[in-house]
Design an enzyme around this catalytic site. Structure first.
Site, PDB file in Angstrom:
ATOM      1  N   LYS A 157       0.839  -1.201   0.000  1.00  0.00           N
ATOM      2  CA  LYS A 157       0.000   0.000   0.000  1.00  0.00           C
ATOM      3  C   LYS A 157       0.873   1.250   0.000  1.00  0.00           C
ATOM      4  O   LYS A 157       0.672   2.188  -0.774  1.00  0.00           O
ATOM      5  CB  LYS A 157      -0.891  -0.035   1.243  1.00  0.00           C
ATOM      6  CG  LYS A 157      -1.761   1.159   1.463  1.00  0.00           C
ATOM      7  CD  LYS A 157      -2.826   0.816   2.515  1.00  0.00           C
ATOM      8  CE  LYS A 157      -3.349   2.051   3.191  1.00  0.00           C
ATOM      9  NZ  LYS A 157      -2.610   2.398   4.411  1.00  0.00           N
ATOM     10  N   TYR A 207      -0.996 -24.159   9.135  1.00  0.00           N
ATOM     11  CA  TYR A 207      -0.623 -23.718   7.789  1.00  0.00           C
ATOM     12  C   TYR A 207      -1.878 -23.350   6.993  1.00  0.00           C
ATOM     13  O   TYR A 207      -1.962 -22.268   6.412  1.00  0.00           O
ATOM     14  CB  TYR A 207       0.137 -24.840   7.088  1.00  0.00           C
ATOM     15  CG  TYR A 207       0.661 -24.492   5.716  1.00  0.00           C
ATOM     16  CD1 TYR A 207       1.650 -23.521   5.549  1.00  0.00           C
ATOM     17  CD2 TYR A 207       0.201 -25.153   4.573  1.00  0.00           C
ATOM     18  CE1 TYR A 207       2.152 -23.221   4.285  1.00  0.00           C
ATOM     19  CE2 TYR A 207       0.696 -24.862   3.314  1.00  0.00           C
ATOM     20  CZ  TYR A 207       1.676 -23.897   3.177  1.00  0.00           C
ATOM     21  OH  TYR A 207       2.173 -23.604   1.932  1.00  0.00           O
TER      22      TYR A 207
END
Ligand code: UDP
Length: 323
Positions: free
Chosen positions: A109, A149
């Site tokens: 960003k 995970y």
């Protein structure tokens, strides 16, 4: 003249990350490789040291990430990725998928860079739909051993879409299926390095369960081509990148015995908790929208990979545990 494009590759010293460094350098990018070397290794990128288009930063992306200068593209590949690794490092695995993804999206960003997330077929868990299409939501046990995970990557996808929708960041999500090739760690515990190591040493190959569970293995060159195309595309929804050629683990073990010319036997060990029974990507989206499909047949890819593992096995010698 257009200025040189700059890419940050997190997990850049790992198996896939290091191949991505090679590829984006050859495409003319300036590449910044970031890795905390938890499961990555400088050996995978040492051939790039001295290249003026390449920089290495040793850093853990779960902490604030700072990169000097502009960035056009971020490939977020940092994470332990083999079942043994994430069982041994459950908290780091959760942190890099969640906190790490948040930090790196923040950087995207800040720099107005395109962001590509390395997601995984594990978001489908132990699938009830076969083959797996991107619109399947998955069957994951959040509190199982693999959950660290699977859920980290599912969170990472959700965070990526939130940055895309809320902040207007250009994002891409690759759902990567089992991939193999050079620079996998000999002892990362995954089926391919384990079987190669065992076969080359003449030790028994350890098949978990009865070996009827299936996987679909993609050769690394095909995978990297798919990632490159996705990074250049305008698709913000997830895309499966994998090889639909499905094989049972027992046949996979037999194939490795054949290709290595080994006399090893096969022994059976208990199936790990929540081990998916089947896995095969539906790649119609990648075919239609990226013009991509894998080109390397399993036998050819395995022969190529064998060259790498022969050297690894020779170099490690007999001093470590022998299996
Ligand atoms: N596997 C096996 N023997 C081994 C390592 C793995 O039979 O020594 C099996 C494992 O249980 C799974 C498949 O091979 O069903 C692929 O495992 P891998 O760890 O490579 O990746 P996964 O797809 O499970 O993340």
């Amino acid at each position: 003249m257009q200025s040189q494009k700059r890419a940050l590759i997190t997990g850049g010293a790992g198996f896939l990350g290091s191949h991505l460094c090679d590829r984006y350098l050859s495409e003319g990018y300036h590449v910044i490789c970031m890795d905390n070397l938890l499961t990555g290794s400088e050996r995978n990128i040492e051939h790039l040291f001295g290249n003026s288009n390449f920089e290495f930063i040793k850093h853990d992306v779960t902490n604030y990430v700072y990169v000097k200068g502009s960035l056009d593209l971020i490939l977020h590949f940092a994470s332990p990725a083999s079942p043994i690794d994430y069982l041994e490092m459950p908290i780091q695995t959760l942190k890099v998928g969640s906190l790490g993804t948040h930090k790196v999206l923040g950087l995207a960003k800040e720099k107005n860079a395109r962001f590509l997330l390395a997601s995984t077929s594990e978001v489908y868990g132990d699938p009830e739909v076969h083959p797996q299409k991107e619109n399947y939501w998955g069957n994951v046990n959040p509190i199982g051993l693999r959950g660290v995970y699977d859920e980290a990557k599912r969170f990472a996808e959700a965070m990526t879409m939130a940055y895309h929708r809320y902040h207007g960041i250009e994002t891409r999500i690759a759902r990567i299926f089992n991939t193999y090739g050079s620079r996998m760690r000999l002892k990362d515990g995954r089926a391919l390095p384990t079987f190669m190591r065992q076969a080359l040493r003449g030790n028994p190959l350890t098949v978990f369960g009865d070996g009827s569970q299936s996987r679909s293995f993609t050769y690394v060159d095909d995978l990297i081509e798919g990632i490159f195309r996705l990074s250049q595309s305008d698709i913000s929804d997830p895309v499966n990148i994998g090889n639909p050629e499905e094989v049972s683990i027992i046949d996979f073990a037999r194939k490795i015995i054949e290709i290595t010319g080994s006399k090893s036997e096969i022994v059976y060990k208990p199936l790990p908790e929540d081990d998916p029974k089947i896995r095969q990507p539906d790649i119609s989206k990648a075919k239609a929208e990226l013009g991509w499909e894998p080109k390397v047949k399993l036998d050819d890819g395995l022969r190529e990979t064998l060259k790498y593992f022969k050297v690894q096995v020779q170099n490690t010698g007999k001093d470590e545990k022998t299996d």
